[in-house]
Write a protein that holds these residues in place. Structure first.
Motif, short mmCIF file in Angstrom:
data_model
loop_
_atom_site.label_atom_id
_atom_site.label_comp_id
_atom_site.label_asym_id
_atom_site.label_seq_id
_atom_site.Cartn_x
_atom_site.Cartn_y
_atom_site.Cartn_z
N THR A 1 0.80 -1.21 0.00
CA THR A 1 0.00 0.00 0.00
C THR A 1 0.84 1.27 0.00
O THR A 1 0.43 2.28 -0.53
N GLU A 2 2.01 1.23 0.58
CA GLU A 2 2.88 2.40 0.65
C GLU A 2 4.07 2.22 -0.30
O GLU A 2 4.59 1.13 -0.45
N PRO A 3 4.50 3.32 -0.92
CA PRO A 3 5.69 3.21 -1.78
C PRO A 3 6.94 3.01 -0.94
O PRO A 3 6.99 3.37 0.24
N PHE A 4 7.96 2.42 -1.57
CA PHE A 4 9.26 2.27 -0.93
C PHE A 4 10.06 3.54 -1.23
O PHE A 4 10.27 3.87 -2.39
N GLY A 5 10.48 4.23 -0.21
CA GLY A 5 11.33 5.40 -0.38
C GLY A 5 12.77 4.93 -0.48
O GLY A 5 13.32 4.40 0.49
N LEU A 6 13.39 5.09 -1.65
CA LEU A 6 14.75 4.59 -1.89
C LEU A 6 15.63 5.69 -2.46
O LEU A 6 15.13 6.69 -2.97
N MET A 7 16.92 5.48 -2.39
CA MET A 7 17.89 6.34 -3.08
C MET A 7 18.49 5.49 -4.18
O MET A 7 18.89 4.34 -3.93
N VAL A 8 18.52 6.02 -5.40
CA VAL A 8 19.05 5.25 -6.54
C VAL A 8 20.14 6.04 -7.24
O VAL A 8 20.18 7.27 -7.21
N GLU A 9 21.03 5.28 -7.89
CA GLU A 9 22.10 5.86 -8.71
C GLU A 9 21.92 5.40 -10.15
O GLU A 9 21.77 4.20 -10.41
N VAL A 10 21.94 6.33 -11.09
CA VAL A 10 21.81 5.99 -12.51
C VAL A 10 23.13 5.38 -12.97
O VAL A 10 24.18 6.02 -12.87
N VAL A 11 23.08 4.13 -13.45
CA VAL A 11 24.30 3.46 -13.90
C VAL A 11 24.38 3.32 -15.42
O VAL A 11 25.46 3.15 -15.97
#
Length: 134
Positions: free
Chosen positions: A87-97
């Motif tokens: 029900t809730e989104p996952f708050g993540l930090m991502v790096e564009v590879v």
């Protein structure tokens, strides 16, 4: 295919010499919202510039996104990932590879950055649970 349907592989597999991920991938119909620019702290959240992307596949350590615009290699971006019947989104930090054009825009590979300030552990658990359902 419903948002919580997963399967191994992708329709357009990369040749083995171009696939650098160490983890299994699951195809999923899901979406991610990347925060490309944040507003000033006193601004409303509407001041942030966000990009809504489709998710082509997921793994414990990364995502393959379908994007309307190219993203800079090495960019670190906050992301909200909406997956399956969570029900809730996952708050993540991502790096564009990586980022490359395709017929409908761009395919973008992002690596999920481990951080105590994100839902990294919950993400890992959700992916492990999805793989166990296979």
């Amino acid at each position: 295919m419903a948002d919580n349907d997963y399967s191994f592989g992708t329709r357009n597999e990369l040749p083995l010499d171009q696939d650098n991920r160490a983890d299994y991938r699951l195809t999923a119909r899901a979406r991610a919202i990347l925060e490309l620019e944040s507003g000033m702290p006193e601004d409303s959240p509407a001041e942030a510039r966000e990009l809504v992307c489709g998710i082509r596949d997921i793994s414990a350590s990364g995502l393959c996104l379908s994007s309307a615009e190219a993203l800079s290699l090495g960019a670190l971006l906050p992301a909200k990932v909406f997956l399956g019947n969570h029900t809730e989104p996952f708050g993540l930090m991502v790096e564009v590879v990586w980022c490359r054009p395709n017929e409908s825009g761009f395919l973008v590979g992002v690596r999920i950055i481990e951080s105590d300030e994100t839902a990294y552990v919950e993400w890992m658990e959700a992916v492990a649970s999805a793989m166990a359902q296979e």
